[in-house]
Motif scaffolding. Structure first.
Motif, PDB file in Angstrom:
ATOM      1  N   ALA A 138       5.587  16.505  32.620  1.00 21.41           N
ATOM      2  CA  ALA A 138       5.564  18.046  32.949  1.00 21.41           C
ATOM      3  C   ALA A 138       7.003  18.803  33.132  1.00 21.41           C
ATOM      4  O   ALA A 138       6.933  19.866  33.700  1.00 21.41           O
ATOM      5  N   CYS A 139       8.067  18.064  32.754  1.00 20.48           N
ATOM      6  CA  CYS A 139       9.401  18.521  33.135  1.00 20.48           C
ATOM      7  C   CYS A 139      10.508  18.106  31.967  1.00 20.48           C
ATOM      8  O   CYS A 139      10.558  16.801  31.636  1.00 20.48           O
ATOM      9  N   ILE A 163      12.800  22.886  32.638  1.00 24.84           N
ATOM     10  CA  ILE A 163      11.615  23.761  32.453  1.00 24.84           C
ATOM     11  C   ILE A 163      10.571  22.967  32.791  1.00 24.84           C
ATOM     12  O   ILE A 163      10.528  21.811  32.368  1.00 24.84           O
ATOM     13  N   GLY A 164       9.551  23.593  33.507  1.00 27.01           N
ATOM     14  CA  GLY A 164       8.196  22.901  33.784  1.00 27.01           C
ATOM     15  C   GLY A 164       7.247  23.177  33.119  1.00 27.01           C
ATOM     16  O   GLY A 164       7.242  24.356  32.481  1.00 27.01           O
ATOM     17  N   ILE A 167      16.417  28.505  28.797  1.00 32.63           N
ATOM     18  CA  ILE A 167      15.919  27.351  28.327  1.00 32.63           C
ATOM     19  C   ILE A 167      14.384  27.961  28.057  1.00 32.63           C
ATOM     20  O   ILE A 167      13.911  28.660  28.745  1.00 32.63           O
ATOM     21  N   SER A 168      13.872  27.388  26.939  1.00 29.54           N
ATOM     22  CA  SER A 168      12.473  27.749  26.676  1.00 29.54           C
ATOM     23  C   SER A 168      11.690  26.601  25.932  1.00 29.54           C
ATOM     24  O   SER A 168      12.308  25.665  25.587  1.00 29.54           O
ATOM     25  N   GLN A 169      10.386  26.744  25.994  1.00 24.33           N
ATOM     26  CA  GLN A 169       9.424  25.643  25.323  1.00 24.33           C
ATOM     27  C   GLN A 169       8.684  26.212  24.373  1.00 24.33           C
ATOM     28  O   GLN A 169       8.061  27.391  24.616  1.00 24.33           O
ATOM     29  N   TYR A 171       7.030  15.841  37.384  1.00 24.47           N
ATOM     30  CA  TYR A 171       7.302  17.326  37.631  1.00 24.47           C
ATOM     31  C   TYR A 171       8.692  17.761  37.829  1.00 24.47           C
ATOM     32  O   TYR A 171       9.511  16.755  38.386  1.00 24.47           O
ATOM     33  N   CYS A 172       9.030  18.909  37.614  1.00 22.91           N
ATOM     34  CA  CYS A 172      10.498  19.223  37.690  1.00 22.91           C
ATOM     35  C   CYS A 172      10.918  19.098  39.208  1.00 22.91           C
ATOM     36  O   CYS A 172      10.057  19.553  40.152  1.00 22.91           O
TER      37      CYS A 172
END
Length: 123
Positions: A30-31, A49-50, A67-69, A99-100
């Motif tokens: 998740a991160c 990014i999470g 940052i993006s996904q 997780y982040c």
């Protein structure tokens, strides 16, 4: 097996832009994040990014990097604008097992790493 493959590095003049990509396979955490390491320096966090779209940035890149996904492509991006010579480093994509971390993030928070892509900012 988790595999992270970075691309998009290169040489650019100060003030220029680059976009790094990190294609992930086999990852279900998740991160994800970006780190960088300059010669003779420790690896430092750049951005994370999470899965909930949580993001965090190092102070040195806030306002310049994004940052993006793209979940459909399992890819994380790092858009870098207004690049400075001090941004020169090997940039690594990383993925956490969970997780982040909230707040500061460190290499030890991440268990999977890509091979790195070089970014050089010079006139």
């Amino acid at each position: 097996q988790v595999r992270l493959v970075e691309s998009g590095g290169g040489s650019v003049q100060p003030g220029g832009s680059l976009r790094l990509s990190c294609a992930a396979s086999g990852y279900t955490g998740a991160c994800m994040g970006w780190f960088r390491q300059a010669p003779g320096k420790e690896r430092e966090g750049v951005a994370v990014i999470g899965s909930t779209a949580y993001t965090n940035y190092a102070d040195s890149v806030k306002g310049r990097f994004t940052i993006s996904q793209d979940n459909a492509k399992n890819t994380v991006y790092l858009q870098m604008n207004s690049l400075k010579p001090e941004d020169t480093a090997m940039y690594y994509c990383a993925a956490a097992r969970g997780y982040c971390p909230f707040g500061a993030f460190y290499p030890q928070d991440f268990g999977y790493w890509g091979q790195g892509t070089q970014v050089t900012v010079s006139s």
